[in-house]
Motif scaffolding. Structure first.
Motif, PDB file in Angstrom:
ATOM      1  N   ILE A 152       7.779  14.491  -8.900  1.00 23.55           N
ATOM      2  CA  ILE A 152       8.623  14.696  -7.971  1.00 23.55           C
ATOM      3  C   ILE A 152       9.113  12.616  -8.381  1.00 23.55           C
ATOM      4  N   LYS A 153       9.890  12.218  -8.071  1.00 21.09           N
ATOM      5  CA  LYS A 153      10.689  11.174  -8.327  1.00 21.09           C
ATOM      6  C   LYS A 153      11.051  10.903  -6.981  1.00 21.09           C
ATOM      7  N   VAL A 154      10.365  10.467  -5.990  1.00 20.34           N
ATOM      8  CA  VAL A 154      10.547  10.113  -4.878  1.00 20.34           C
ATOM      9  C   VAL A 154      11.353   8.504  -4.459  1.00 20.34           C
ATOM     10  N   GLU A 155      12.766   7.679  -4.017  1.00 22.00           N
ATOM     11  CA  GLU A 155      12.802   6.125  -3.944  1.00 22.00           C
ATOM     12  C   GLU A 155      13.364   6.047  -2.726  1.00 22.00           C
ATOM     13  N   ILE A 156      12.768   5.336  -2.196  1.00 22.30           N
ATOM     14  CA  ILE A 156      13.230   4.956  -1.272  1.00 22.30           C
ATOM     15  C   ILE A 156      12.957   3.517  -1.020  1.00 22.30           C
ATOM     16  N   ASN A 206       0.790  -1.398   0.232  1.00 23.97           N
ATOM     17  CA  ASN A 206       0.103   0.327  -0.037  1.00 23.97           C
ATOM     18  C   ASN A 206       1.203   1.025   0.155  1.00 23.97           C
ATOM     19  N   ARG A 207       2.048   0.983   0.421  1.00 21.51           N
ATOM     20  CA  ARG A 207       2.312   2.458   0.882  1.00 21.51           C
ATOM     21  C   ARG A 207       3.366   2.832  -0.548  1.00 21.51           C
ATOM     22  N   GLN A 208       3.507   1.758  -1.279  1.00 26.59           N
ATOM     23  CA  GLN A 208       4.424   1.862  -2.558  1.00 26.59           C
ATOM     24  C   GLN A 208       3.313   2.439  -3.643  1.00 26.59           C
ATOM     25  N   LYS A 209       2.236   1.824  -3.199  1.00 26.08           N
ATOM     26  CA  LYS A 209       1.627   2.309  -4.353  1.00 26.08           C
ATOM     27  C   LYS A 209       1.528   4.208  -4.114  1.00 26.08           C
ATOM     28  N   ALA A 210       1.027   4.287  -2.550  1.00 23.29           N
ATOM     29  CA  ALA A 210       1.017   5.218  -2.487  1.00 23.29           C
ATOM     30  C   ALA A 210       1.711   6.661  -2.750  1.00 23.29           C
ATOM     31  N   LEU A 211       3.350   5.382  -2.581  1.00 19.81           N
ATOM     32  CA  LEU A 211       3.678   6.752  -3.250  1.00 19.81           C
ATOM     33  C   LEU A 211       4.707   7.609  -4.997  1.00 19.81           C
ATOM     34  N   GLN A 212       3.853   6.115  -5.448  1.00 21.58           N
ATOM     35  CA  GLN A 212       3.825   6.110  -7.005  1.00 21.58           C
ATOM     36  C   GLN A 212       2.681   7.137  -6.732  1.00 21.58           C
ATOM     37  N   ILE A 213       1.828   7.496  -6.750  1.00 26.56           N
ATOM     38  CA  ILE A 213       0.506   8.175  -6.421  1.00 26.56           C
ATOM     39  C   ILE A 213       1.067   9.446  -6.368  1.00 26.56           C
ATOM     40  N   ILE A 214       1.590   9.283  -5.258  1.00 27.07           N
ATOM     41  CA  ILE A 214       2.252  11.158  -4.326  1.00 27.07           C
ATOM     42  C   ILE A 214       3.601  11.080  -5.837  1.00 27.07           C
TER      43      ILE A 214
END
Length: 102
Positions: free
Chosen positions: A48-52, A34-42
């Protein structure tokens, strides 16, 4: 959960050797997805590129789920559960906000 504290404690901390021994890990895996999906949407919405790294995300999700469990175990009243949950939520939300670059 607080009203069933003894059962909660059995499930979370004393289920080794039962079919429930991986309960926390299953919750964390769902949170990872769920958090990965949320980060992709954000990332897409904010352009922006969010890489965790997945390993880091998994570790943080474990810390979050474990913190929530500790709230139930250590709180003395439902009011204390609410107060502690607010503190933990603020702590983790701010951390995730920083990791997203905000």
């Amino acid at each position: 959960m607080f009203s069933k504290k003894e059962l909660f404690n059995l499930l979370i901390y004393k289920s080794y050797g039962t079919k429930y021994e991986n309960f926390i890990e299953l919750l964390v895996e769902k949170e990872d997805i769920n958090r990965q999906k949320a980060l992709q949407i954000i990332s897409k919405k904010k352009n922006i590129k969010v890489e965790i790294p997945k390993e880091a995300m998994h570790l943080l999700n474990h810390a979050f789920i474990n913190a929530l469990c500790e709230i139930v175990v250590h709180s003395k009243s439902e009011n204390e559960v609410r107060t502690n949950a607010d503190v933990v939520a603020k702590f983790f939300n701010e951390g995730w906000r920083k990791l997203r670059g905000f």
